[in-house]
Design an enzyme around this catalytic site. Sequence first.
Site, PDB file in Angstrom:
ATOM      1  N   LYS A   1       0.834  -1.199   0.000  1.00 15.12           N
ATOM      2  CA  LYS A   1       0.000   0.000   0.000  1.00 15.12           C
ATOM      3  C   LYS A   1       0.867   1.247   0.000  1.00 15.12           C
ATOM      4  O   LYS A   1       1.583   1.531   0.955  1.00 15.12           O
ATOM      5  CB  LYS A   1      -0.916   0.064   1.222  1.00 15.12           C
TER       6      LYS A   1
ATOM      7  N   GLU B   1      10.438   0.579  10.092  1.00  9.71           N
ATOM      8  CA  GLU B   1      11.396   1.664   9.836  1.00  9.71           C
ATOM      9  C   GLU B   1      10.659   2.951  10.162  1.00  9.71           C
ATOM     10  O   GLU B   1       9.758   3.353   9.427  1.00  9.71           O
ATOM     11  CB  GLU B   1      11.808   1.678   8.355  1.00  9.71           C
TER      12      GLU B   1
ATOM     13  N   CYS C   1      13.562  10.582   6.806  1.00  5.56           N
ATOM     14  CA  CYS C   1      13.566  10.052   8.171  1.00  5.56           C
ATOM     15  C   CYS C   1      14.939  10.194   8.812  1.00  5.56           C
ATOM     16  O   CYS C   1      15.039  10.376  10.019  1.00  5.56           O
ATOM     17  CB  CYS C   1      13.124   8.606   8.163  1.00  5.56           C
TER      18      CYS C   1
ATOM     19  N   GLU D   1      10.302  15.224  15.668  1.00  4.34           N
ATOM     20  CA  GLU D   1      10.628  15.182  14.246  1.00  4.34           C
ATOM     21  C   GLU D   1       9.777  16.216  13.509  1.00  4.34           C
ATOM     22  O   GLU D   1       8.556  16.198  13.601  1.00  4.34           O
ATOM     23  CB  GLU D   1      10.325  13.778  13.724  1.00  4.34           C
TER      24      GLU D   1
ATOM     25  N   SER E   1       5.533   6.659  10.434  1.00  2.13           N
ATOM     26  CA  SER E   1       5.721   7.342  11.718  1.00  2.13           C
ATOM     27  C   SER E   1       5.811   6.338  12.866  1.00  2.13           C
ATOM     28  O   SER E   1       5.280   5.229  12.798  1.00  2.13           O
ATOM     29  CB  SER E   1       4.562   8.298  11.952  1.00  2.13           C
ATOM     30  N   THR E   2       6.473   6.756  13.936  1.00  5.58           N
ATOM     31  CA  THR E   2       6.610   5.919  15.121  1.00  5.58           C
ATOM     32  C   THR E   2       5.236   5.622  15.716  1.00  5.58           C
ATOM     33  O   THR E   2       4.966   4.501  16.167  1.00  5.58           O
ATOM     34  CB  THR E   2       7.531   6.620  16.137  1.00  5.58           C
TER      35      THR E   2
HETATM   36  P1  NAP Z   1       2.443   7.534   8.552  1.00  2.80           P
HETATM   37  O1  NAP Z   1       1.299   8.405   8.806  1.00  2.80           O
HETATM   38  O2  NAP Z   1       2.859   6.583   9.598  1.00  2.80           O
HETATM   39  O3  NAP Z   1       2.091   6.771   7.201  1.00  2.80           O
HETATM   40  C1  NAP Z   1       2.900   5.776   6.647  1.00  2.80           C
HETATM   41  C2  NAP Z   1       2.025   4.811   5.881  1.00  2.80           C
HETATM   42  O4  NAP Z   1       1.166   4.096   6.778  1.00  2.80           O
HETATM   43  C3  NAP Z   1       1.097   5.462   4.865  1.00  2.80           C
HETATM   44  O5  NAP Z   1       0.951   4.613   3.756  1.00  2.80           O
HETATM   45  C4  NAP Z   1      -0.186   5.563   5.652  1.00  2.80           C
HETATM   46  O6  NAP Z   1      -1.334   5.727   4.866  1.00  2.80           O
HETATM   47  C5  NAP Z   1      -0.189   4.246   6.392  1.00  2.80           C
HETATM   48  N1  NAP Z   1      -1.009   4.188   7.594  1.00  2.80           N
HETATM   49  C6  NAP Z   1      -1.543   5.206   8.313  1.00  2.80           C
HETATM   50  N2  NAP Z   1      -2.198   4.718   9.394  1.00  2.80           N
HETATM   51  C7  NAP Z   1      -2.073   3.368   9.347  1.00  2.80           C
HETATM   52  C8  NAP Z   1      -2.527   2.300  10.187  1.00  2.80           C
HETATM   53  N3  NAP Z   1      -3.218   2.530  11.310  1.00  2.80           N
HETATM   54  N4  NAP Z   1      -2.205   1.031   9.845  1.00  2.80           N
HETATM   55  C9  NAP Z   1      -1.478   0.779   8.743  1.00  2.80           C
HETATM   56  N5  NAP Z   1      -1.037   1.743   7.909  1.00  2.80           N
HETATM   57  C10 NAP Z   1      -1.317   3.024   8.207  1.00  2.80           C
HETATM   58  O7  NAP Z   1       3.744   8.331   8.219  1.00  2.80           O
HETATM   59  P2  NAP Z   1       3.863   9.566   7.239  1.00  2.80           P
HETATM   60  O8  NAP Z   1       3.513  10.787   7.982  1.00  2.80           O
HETATM   61  O9  NAP Z   1       3.176   9.312   5.975  1.00  2.80           O
HETATM   62  O10 NAP Z   1       5.430   9.498   6.938  1.00  2.80           O
HETATM   63  C11 NAP Z   1       6.350  10.206   7.684  1.00  2.80           C
HETATM   64  C12 NAP Z   1       7.017   9.338   8.736  1.00  2.80           C
HETATM   65  O11 NAP Z   1       7.668   8.211   8.151  1.00  2.80           O
HETATM   66  C13 NAP Z   1       8.093  10.086   9.455  1.00  2.80           C
HETATM   67  O12 NAP Z   1       7.966   9.904  10.838  1.00  2.80           O
HETATM   68  C14 NAP Z   1       9.381   9.474   8.954  1.00  2.80           C
HETATM   69  O13 NAP Z   1      10.457   9.580   9.795  1.00  2.80           O
HETATM   70  C15 NAP Z   1       8.983   8.085   8.677  1.00  2.80           C
HETATM   71  N6  NAP Z   1       9.863   7.474   7.669  1.00  2.80           N
HETATM   72  C16 NAP Z   1      10.770   6.538   8.082  1.00  2.80           C
HETATM   73  C17 NAP Z   1      11.651   5.948   7.175  1.00  2.80           C
HETATM   74  C18 NAP Z   1      12.651   4.912   7.604  1.00  2.80           C
HETATM   75  O14 NAP Z   1      13.195   4.214   6.773  1.00  2.80           O
HETATM   76  N7  NAP Z   1      12.928   4.773   8.880  1.00  2.80           N
HETATM   77  C19 NAP Z   1      11.578   6.309   5.827  1.00  2.80           C
HETATM   78  C20 NAP Z   1      10.640   7.265   5.436  1.00  2.80           C
HETATM   79  C21 NAP Z   1       9.777   7.823   6.378  1.00  2.80           C
HETATM   80  P3  NAP Z   1      -1.728   7.235   4.464  1.00  2.80           P
HETATM   81  O15 NAP Z   1      -0.704   7.721   3.528  1.00  2.80           O
HETATM   82  O16 NAP Z   1      -2.998   7.130   3.771  1.00  2.80           O
HETATM   83  O17 NAP Z   1      -1.826   8.006   5.724  1.00  2.80           O
END
Ligand code: NAP
Length: 476
Positions: A182, A256, A290, A387, A235-236
Amino acid sequence: MFEYAPAPESRSVVEIKNASGLYIGGEFVDPADGGSFKSINPASEEVLAEVAEAGAQDVERAVRAARKAYDKVWGPMPGRDRAKYLYRIARLIQERSRELAVLESLDNGKPIRESRDVDLPLVAAHFFYYAGWADKLGHAGFGPNPQPVGVAAQVIPWNFPLLMLAWKIAPALAAGNTVVLKPAETTPLTALLFAEICQQAELPAGVVNILTGAGDTGRALVEHPGVDKVAFTGSTEVGRAIARSIAGTRKKLTLELGGKAANIVFDDAPIDQAVEGIVNGIFFNQGHVCCAGSRLLVQENVADRVLESLKRRMAQLRVGDPLDKNTDVGAINSAAQLERIRELSDAGSAEGAERWSPPCDLPDRGFWFAPTIFTGVTQAHRIAREEIFGPVLSVLTFRTPAEAVEKANNTPYGLSAGIWTDKGSRILWMADRLRAGVVWANTFNKFDPTSPFGGYKESGYGREGGRHGLEGYLNV
Ligand code: NAP
Ligand code: MG
């Protein structure tokens, strides 16, 4: 400063399909019980496409298609044959890289210079690299005959849409698993183009399935009982919810998550090079990274010099049209992300840090945030702890290496760190003590498919990339 004429990359290489549907069992299909949503260009707010939103029945269909492909075709297939498909996908990505790069910049807002020169070469490199492992799994250090896990559910964020897809899909397929992925709600388009590439490569039906949708689709996917492995980047907060929801099941999990990296500059560092590294560390991809070097720790006796050079360099950054080949900083990915960056930056000012941005004209439409630094930041400030995931740098100072280590580690995260010094022994001394999955020395944001990447503490667990990246997709 002199002016450049605009040098936009042509969008004519991309044909954006409206309502292309979900990619299940090798075909684009209409959602059975979902709806649809729009993906926009964050640089203009123009609607790019109406995209299908997968519901629970679609998740069911996709997991079933992945299971069937795993049992009948992909699981039993010899590694050397799986490798041929992965090489074919890698070559098609190279052939269609201009199209993919333009589409990535349109849907995500990142500068074309980055999608063309960083994202796409790395995407192809990941497929080439893991193609090489497909027939050598018995030599990867996981025993003579490691077995795939089965069906992998993969959920990725919006900051590197295609690169995160490659990090997830390439090792999973090489190890013999099938996947349901997804993409993020705001950046689904390159994943759909990747699905077309899977068709073009004649990848057997059901080996890769792509479900577009929002958080609910992601939740339904990771909670589906037919899934054997969950790989999540994001996100965490969401990572924690996923870990809770699958606790006590047989599912394997890798996470991650976020980061708050320290980029540490010592007084003996080559200052001009370090300034380039600071800029790359926090303004690359609008800081939507990230492992971004979002906390600059600079040794007190060179702080003034470093900041003066940094400000001069920041004044040269060109913010604007992501498709312009001269653009350094593109658009913020969404209105929601812009709001979060604004809120945290306002908190920085309110808590007493001093804010500075170079003068820069931002476009009227779309989501934009000028490159920003905060000086006089203390460890208690929210901008030093949380962050921001945007082009905002918090500057702190230190006197001794021990103090630098203590400040760098004073965070719930542990994804990455940077060290700038002329002294090799100090690099080793620091790297031993920094609690971070990746430590860069005299460089920053360097990625390579052979090199494992991942976090400590609240940055998650498991590694992606390299031999280590296979482990999450094998029963070892
Ligand atoms: P996010 O809200 O956690 O979303 C990540 C993904 O999870 C999206 O596809 C999101 O869908 C989906 N999602 C949301 N709620 C969910 C749930 N309850 N169950 C399963 N999937 C769910 O994070 P973001 O704001 O898009 O991304 C930014 C974060 O990612 C930052 O904290 C960043 O540090 C982290 N990140 C980490 C890495 C790494 O390798 N460590 C790399 C890149 C980013 P939607 O898009 O529809 O919300
Ligand atoms: Mg978009």
